[in-house]
Design a protein around this motif. Structure first.
Motif, short mmCIF file in Angstrom:
data_model
loop_
_atom_site.label_atom_id
_atom_site.label_comp_id
_atom_site.label_asym_id
_atom_site.label_seq_id
_atom_site.Cartn_x
_atom_site.Cartn_y
_atom_site.Cartn_z
N SER A 83 0.83 -1.20 0.00
CA SER A 83 0.00 0.00 0.00
C SER A 83 0.86 1.25 0.00
O SER A 83 1.98 1.26 0.53
N LEU A 84 0.31 2.32 -0.57
CA LEU A 84 0.94 3.62 -0.46
C LEU A 84 0.83 4.15 0.96
O LEU A 84 1.77 4.70 1.52
N GLY A 85 -0.35 3.96 1.57
CA GLY A 85 -0.57 4.48 2.92
C GLY A 85 -0.74 5.99 2.89
O GLY A 85 -0.95 6.60 1.84
N PRO A 86 -0.64 6.65 4.04
CA PRO A 86 -0.37 6.05 5.34
C PRO A 86 -1.64 5.62 6.06
O PRO A 86 -2.69 6.22 5.89
N TYR A 310 1.80 -6.34 6.04
CA TYR A 310 1.25 -5.10 5.48
C TYR A 310 2.40 -4.11 5.36
O TYR A 310 2.99 -3.70 6.35
N GLN A 311 2.71 -3.73 4.11
CA GLN A 311 3.80 -2.79 3.87
C GLN A 311 3.25 -1.52 3.25
O GLN A 311 2.59 -1.55 2.22
N GLU A 312 3.49 -0.38 3.92
CA GLU A 312 3.01 0.89 3.39
C GLU A 312 4.20 1.76 2.98
O GLU A 312 5.35 1.44 3.23
N GLY A 313 3.87 2.87 2.30
CA GLY A 313 4.91 3.78 1.84
C GLY A 313 5.41 3.45 0.46
O GLY A 313 6.47 3.93 0.03
N LEU A 314 4.64 2.63 -0.29
CA LEU A 314 5.06 2.18 -1.61
C LEU A 314 4.24 2.88 -2.68
O LEU A 314 3.00 2.90 -2.62
N ASP A 315 4.88 3.44 -3.66
CA ASP A 315 4.21 4.10 -4.77
C ASP A 315 3.33 3.09 -5.51
O ASP A 315 3.72 1.95 -5.73
N THR A 316 2.12 3.54 -5.92
CA THR A 316 1.18 2.62 -6.55
C THR A 316 1.73 2.02 -7.85
O THR A 316 1.46 0.86 -8.16
N GLN A 317 2.49 2.80 -8.59
CA GLN A 317 3.06 2.26 -9.83
C GLN A 317 4.12 1.20 -9.51
O GLN A 317 4.17 0.15 -10.15
N ALA A 318 4.94 1.47 -8.51
CA ALA A 318 5.97 0.50 -8.12
C ALA A 318 5.33 -0.78 -7.60
O ALA A 318 5.81 -1.89 -7.89
N VAL A 319 4.23 -0.64 -6.84
CA VAL A 319 3.52 -1.81 -6.34
C VAL A 319 3.00 -2.65 -7.49
O VAL A 319 3.19 -3.87 -7.55
N LEU A 336 -2.95 -2.90 -2.73
CA LEU A 336 -4.09 -2.30 -2.06
C LEU A 336 -4.43 -0.93 -2.64
O LEU A 336 -5.40 -0.30 -2.22
N GLY A 337 -3.61 -0.46 -3.59
CA GLY A 337 -3.88 0.78 -4.29
C GLY A 337 -4.19 0.49 -5.74
O GLY A 337 -3.64 -0.44 -6.34
N SER A 338 -5.06 1.27 -6.32
CA SER A 338 -5.43 1.06 -7.72
C SER A 338 -4.25 1.31 -8.64
O SER A 338 -3.49 2.27 -8.47
N ALA A 339 -4.08 0.44 -9.62
CA ALA A 339 -3.00 0.59 -10.59
C ALA A 339 -3.18 1.87 -11.39
O ALA A 339 -4.31 2.23 -11.76
N PRO A 340 -2.10 2.60 -11.68
CA PRO A 340 -2.21 3.81 -12.51
C PRO A 340 -2.76 3.49 -13.90
O PRO A 340 -2.63 2.36 -14.38
N PRO A 341 -3.39 4.45 -14.57
CA PRO A 341 -4.06 4.20 -15.84
C PRO A 341 -3.20 3.56 -16.91
O PRO A 341 -3.66 2.65 -17.61
N ALA A 342 -1.97 4.00 -17.08
CA ALA A 342 -1.12 3.41 -18.12
C ALA A 342 -0.91 1.93 -17.87
O ALA A 342 -0.90 1.11 -18.79
N ILE A 343 -0.76 1.57 -16.59
CA ILE A 343 -0.59 0.16 -16.24
C ILE A 343 -1.92 -0.58 -16.35
O ILE A 343 -1.96 -1.76 -16.71
N GLN A 344 -3.02 0.10 -16.07
CA GLN A 344 -4.33 -0.52 -16.23
C GLN A 344 -4.51 -1.02 -17.65
O GLN A 344 -5.02 -2.12 -17.89
N GLN A 345 -4.10 -0.21 -18.60
CA GLN A 345 -4.23 -0.61 -20.00
C GLN A 345 -3.44 -1.88 -20.29
O GLN A 345 -3.89 -2.77 -21.02
#
Length: 617
Positions: A83-86, A310-319, A336-345
């Motif tokens: 997760s990005l968190g916090p 549970y690991q937080e502090g992670l950028d959603t794209q990196a996750v 636990l965070g939604s994937a960024p749009p470019a990765i969604q595609q």
């Protein structure tokens, strides 16, 4: 004012706590909702960045919205939750974010009632007993609710969870100086007397002195224990009290381990997992099995993994990239965070990734509110003309397309039983310029009709507003945009702002699965509009008959009938042009190849469901 969650900077909804201290002395008590707008836990992070023009309609065959893969009952293994968190708190009375509530409620925090996990979105709004043997027994007038606690439920130290523990946990909500951040619905609904200024006469379990003793006695009368039976006395009929109780804020706390102000991240578990060691802010922690948890005493949680890191502090794209890479760590991880749009595609284009991803609706609905006090939109026909001219499909395309949102006419999200498909304006999601022009002609106004629209500005929102403006211009309007970049919701709640704005953009998400957490807090003028401003009724919409209808609907005992009543209220609001729905947001989560039972729970905010998630070797 809604706080911003840095996990979802572009789509954080404006949802309550309701402003209880100011409103409790009004005509009827107001239920305070969860601050979900503060903290959506990356439900839509990244889902609001424009990448390219796309169809606004998701393909249900390639974008599973609830669950993917075969179901297994495999126990063991370690699951990584990234997760990005916090996380703002794990103290049950301090948790405010829907995603944090959902995780805590499936992992360590139990409540009297809970939403039953299901892979069928239509069944996710079913409330069952959790700590209680069932969903409670209300009195005929819905002002008294009784619950019986289950046998065999134990804290992590082996001591039993008692009725007194539940009462003590709820009492902490009243300690508004020591315990802050979480929902305060208990203050609004429990029959505890109030002072002349609307504040509670009970100051919580930490207060001392004669006044404190009197307040404690009043609370003990409103929340009464008799062995394993707990009885609540409410100040007003409340048909959805069982749903309200599913929030961690109504969960138990063992008095002997309560550290008051110092226990924000303390976890003392009654659920299947307990925190090993301490929680590290910005890093996270590991939840391991609670040796005193019994599956026989828990109808909600399967608790398949041996531990959850549970690991937080992670950028959603990196996750997303880590999980998609499917290396040794990624194979047993879930985002636990939604994937960024470019990765969604990319995810939707690659079958092996589609098979381990879900794309749920989150319950966050974007909408517009015409200012009924403006010269432009005091006329109902002009409001309806604007609704007819609104191209929701273009709006969805601008915010990321079909994986980012669905077009929405109504503010009632799909997970709420009151949701319906009615469109009183009958202009469709693309809008109907001809119908809009006809309505303007009936209103007898001179075209083009000039108006000012305020919205929360960022690069994606600017594009989305431009898409709406194009449709409005075709229909005979001349919109002028007013972007706001700072303190958006406090700005539009200032009555001085309404003097120069004709339409407001906003968004909202329910606190629990009922129309009661959507329509009254936004459109009941009796609890919103005061001399100091509109509350969250930004358009100053006022209809006394509808106010009364909402009050009556809240006191309907039958669940299905009550939600049908909320659907009727919503139709009347749409028929009068009280608001214009735009889109319900989506999230896209991806898991590693060894993760099983990946699903999302729309009632809990479209978040990853931890009740039965599993990992396999």
């Amino acid at each position: 004012m809604a706080r911003r969650d840095r996990r979802t900077p572009d789509a954080t909804p404006e949802t309550p706590t309701r402003r209880s201290q100011r409103r409790r002395s009004r005509r009827r008590p107001v239920r305070l909702l969860v601050v979900v707008g503060v903290v959506l836990a990356a439900l839509v992070a990244g889902g609001v960045v424009l990448v390219r023009q796309r169809s606004s309609e998701p393909n249900p065959e390639t974008l599973p919205s609830s669950a993917v893969g075969d179901r297994v009952d495999t126990r063991g293994g370690r699951l990584n939750a990234l997760s990005l968190g916090p996380v703002s708190a794990w103290d049950p009375q301090r948790i405010a974010a829907r995603a944090d509530m959902a995780f805590a409620g499936r992992v360590f925090a139990r409540t009297l009632t809970a939403y039953a996990p299901s892979t069928d979105p239509r069944a996710q709004s079913r409330v069952v007993g959790d700590l209680a043997t069932d969903a409670g027994t209300p009195s005929k007038d819905l002002k008294t609710w009784t619950f019986v606690l289950r046998d065999g439920v134990q804290w992590q130290d082996g001591s039993p969870v008692t009725c007194e523990d539940v009462a003590y946990g709820i009492s902490r909500t009243f300690a508004t100086k020591e315990v802050t951040g979480g929902p305060t619905d208990a203050l609004a609904v429990l029959a505890v007397p109030r002072n002349a200024d609307g504040t509670s006469t009970y100051a919580g379990p930490y207060a001392t002195g004669a006044a404190a003793e009197k307040g404690q006695a009043a609370f003990d009368k409103a929340v009464a224990c008799d062995d394993r039976t707990i009885t609540f006395t409410l100040s007003t009929p409340t048909g959805d009290f069982a749903e309200m109780l599913a929030q961690p804020a109504f969960g138990p706390v063992k008095k002997s381990v309560d550290r008051r102000a110092d226990g924000t991240y303390d976890v003392f578990s009654a659920g299947p997992y307990m925190l090993r060691g301490t929680w590290e802010q910005g890093r996270g922690g590991t939840f391991v099995r609670n040796p005193h948890w019994s599956a026989a005493s828990d109808p909600v949680r399967k608790a398949y993994p041996d531990e959850i890191h549970y690991q937080e502090g992670l950028d959603t794209q990196a996750v997303a990239q880590q999980v998609m890479a499917d290396n040794a760590t990624g194979r047993v991880s879930v985002s636990l965070g939604s994937a960024p749009p470019a990765i969604q595609q990319h995810i939707t284009a690659v079958e092996s990734l589609r098979e381990r991803s879900v794309n749920p609706l989150t319950g966050v609905v974007d909408y517009l509110v015409p200012n009924t006090r403006s010269e432009v939109f005091k006329d109902e026909k002009v409001r309806l003309a604007l609704a007819a001219a609104t191209n929701r499909d273009a709006y969805v395309t601008a915010i990321g397309g079909g994986t980012a949102a669905d077009p929405a006419v109504s503010l009632l999200p799909r997970a709420v039983p009151a949701a319906h498909d009615d469109d009183p304006v009958a202009a469709g999601t693309r809008g109907d310029a001809a119908k809009a022009r006809a309505l303007l002609e009936e209103a007898g106004v001179t075209t083009p009709v000039t108006f000012t629209v305020a919205y929360r500005s960022d690069p994606t929102a600017d594009k989305a507003m431009a898409a709406l403006v194009a449709g409005w211009r075709q229909a005979g309007f001349d919109p002028q945009t007013k972007p706001v970049t700072e303190d958006y919701f406090s700005t539009i709640a200032d009555p001085r702002t309404a003097e120069g704005v004709d339409v407001f953009w906003s968004n909202w998400a329910p606190a629990w699965a009922s129309g009661s957490t959507v329509l009254p807090p936004l459109f009941d003028s009796a609890i919103n509009i005061t001399a100091s401003g509109p509350g969250r009724d930004y358009g100053y919409f006022a209809d006394k008959e509808l106010d009364e209808q909402m009050a009556k609907t809240s006191s309907v005992a039958d669940h299905e009938a009550r939600e049908r009543g909320w659907a009727d209220v919503d139709r009347r609001l749409l028929q009068q042009g009280a608001y214009i729905g735009l889109a319900e947001r989506r999230a896209l989560y991806v898991a590693g190849s060894d993760v099983r039972n990946l699903s999302a729970n729309g009632v809990l905010g479209g978040v990853v469901e931890f009740a039965d998630i599993a990992v396999v070797p």
